[in-house]
Design a protein around this motif. Structure first.
Motif, PDB file in Angstrom:
ATOM      1  N   LYS A 136       0.318   8.927 -98.294  1.00  0.00           N
ATOM      2  CA  LYS A 136       0.440   9.889 -97.188  1.00  0.00           C
ATOM      3  C   LYS A 136      -0.791  10.767 -97.065  1.00  0.00           C
ATOM      4  O   LYS A 136      -1.340  10.939 -95.974  1.00  0.00           O
ATOM      5  CB  LYS A 136       1.678  10.762 -97.357  1.00  0.00           C
ATOM      6  N   GLU A 137      -1.242  11.332 -98.190  1.00  0.00           N
ATOM      7  CA  GLU A 137      -2.404  12.223 -98.143  1.00  0.00           C
ATOM      8  C   GLU A 137      -3.655  11.489 -97.679  1.00  0.00           C
ATOM      9  O   GLU A 137      -4.435  12.017 -96.888  1.00  0.00           O
ATOM     10  CB  GLU A 137      -2.622  12.865 -99.510  1.00  0.00           C
ATOM     11  N   THR A 138      -3.841  10.266 -98.133  1.00  0.00           N
ATOM     12  CA  THR A 138      -5.015   9.489 -97.714  1.00  0.00           C
ATOM     13  C   THR A 138      -4.941   9.138 -96.233  1.00  0.00           C
ATOM     14  O   THR A 138      -5.932   9.257 -95.511  1.00  0.00           O
ATOM     15  CB  THR A 138      -5.139   8.208 -98.565  1.00  0.00           C
ATOM     16  N   MET A 139      -3.765   8.717 -95.764  1.00  0.00           N
ATOM     17  CA  MET A 139      -3.607   8.368 -94.347  1.00  0.00           C
ATOM     18  C   MET A 139      -3.773   9.599 -93.458  1.00  0.00           C
ATOM     19  O   MET A 139      -4.378   9.513 -92.393  1.00  0.00           O
ATOM     20  CB  MET A 139      -2.236   7.727 -94.105  1.00  0.00           C
ATOM     21  N   ASP A 140      -3.238  10.759 -93.896  1.00  0.00           N
ATOM     22  CA  ASP A 140      -3.406  11.995 -93.123  1.00  0.00           C
ATOM     23  C   ASP A 140      -4.879  12.355 -92.981  1.00  0.00           C
ATOM     24  O   ASP A 140      -5.327  12.753 -91.911  1.00  0.00           O
ATOM     25  CB  ASP A 140      -2.650  13.156 -93.784  1.00  0.00           C
ATOM     26  N   LYS A 141      -5.648  12.235 -94.060  1.00  0.00           N
ATOM     27  CA  LYS A 141      -7.075  12.575 -94.018  1.00  0.00           C
ATOM     28  C   LYS A 141      -7.862  11.590 -93.170  1.00  0.00           C
ATOM     29  O   LYS A 141      -8.740  11.986 -92.405  1.00  0.00           O
ATOM     30  CB  LYS A 141      -7.658  12.588 -95.435  1.00  0.00           C
ATOM     31  N   LYS A 142      -7.534  10.319 -93.303  1.00  0.00           N
ATOM     32  CA  LYS A 142      -8.338   9.287 -92.646  1.00  0.00           C
ATOM     33  C   LYS A 142      -7.980   9.088 -91.169  1.00  0.00           C
ATOM     34  O   LYS A 142      -8.854   8.873 -90.339  1.00  0.00           O
ATOM     35  CB  LYS A 142      -8.176   7.968 -93.402  1.00  0.00           C
TER      36      LYS A 142
END
Length: 90
Positions: A58-64
């Motif tokens: 989730k955190e990676t997808m939110d940032k990217k």
């Protein structure tokens, strides 16, 4: 003999589940491939902790790709990733 067969069945099951299976996706091809690679990486890194794997994804997808990603991971049903798209004026 029963214990040996059980271990063999478990090993066969784990070997079958080593790749992602996408049944439906409306993501662009590049985003879909990156997402699959991220899921594999997170699940390998946190193989004993589904909550940490979901948080990493989730955190990676939110940032990217921007916010509003939802990630659910579990043993009985696999996992699902969704994104809410907000259209102005609707």
């Amino acid at each position: 003999m029963g214990e040996t067969e059980g271990k063999k069945d478990e090993a066969d099951y784990k070997r079958l589940q080593t790749f992602p299976l996408v049944r439906h996706s409306d993501m662009p091809e590049e985003m879909r491939v990156e997402t699959m690679e991220l899921c594999v990486t997170a699940c390998e890194k946190f193989s004993n902790n589904n909550e940490s794997a979901a948080k990493m994804i989730k955190e990676t997808m939110d940032k990217k790709f921007g916010s509003s990603w939802h990630v659910v991971i579990g043993e009985g049903f696999g996992f699902e990733i969704t994104h809410e798209l907000h259209s102005p004026g609707l």
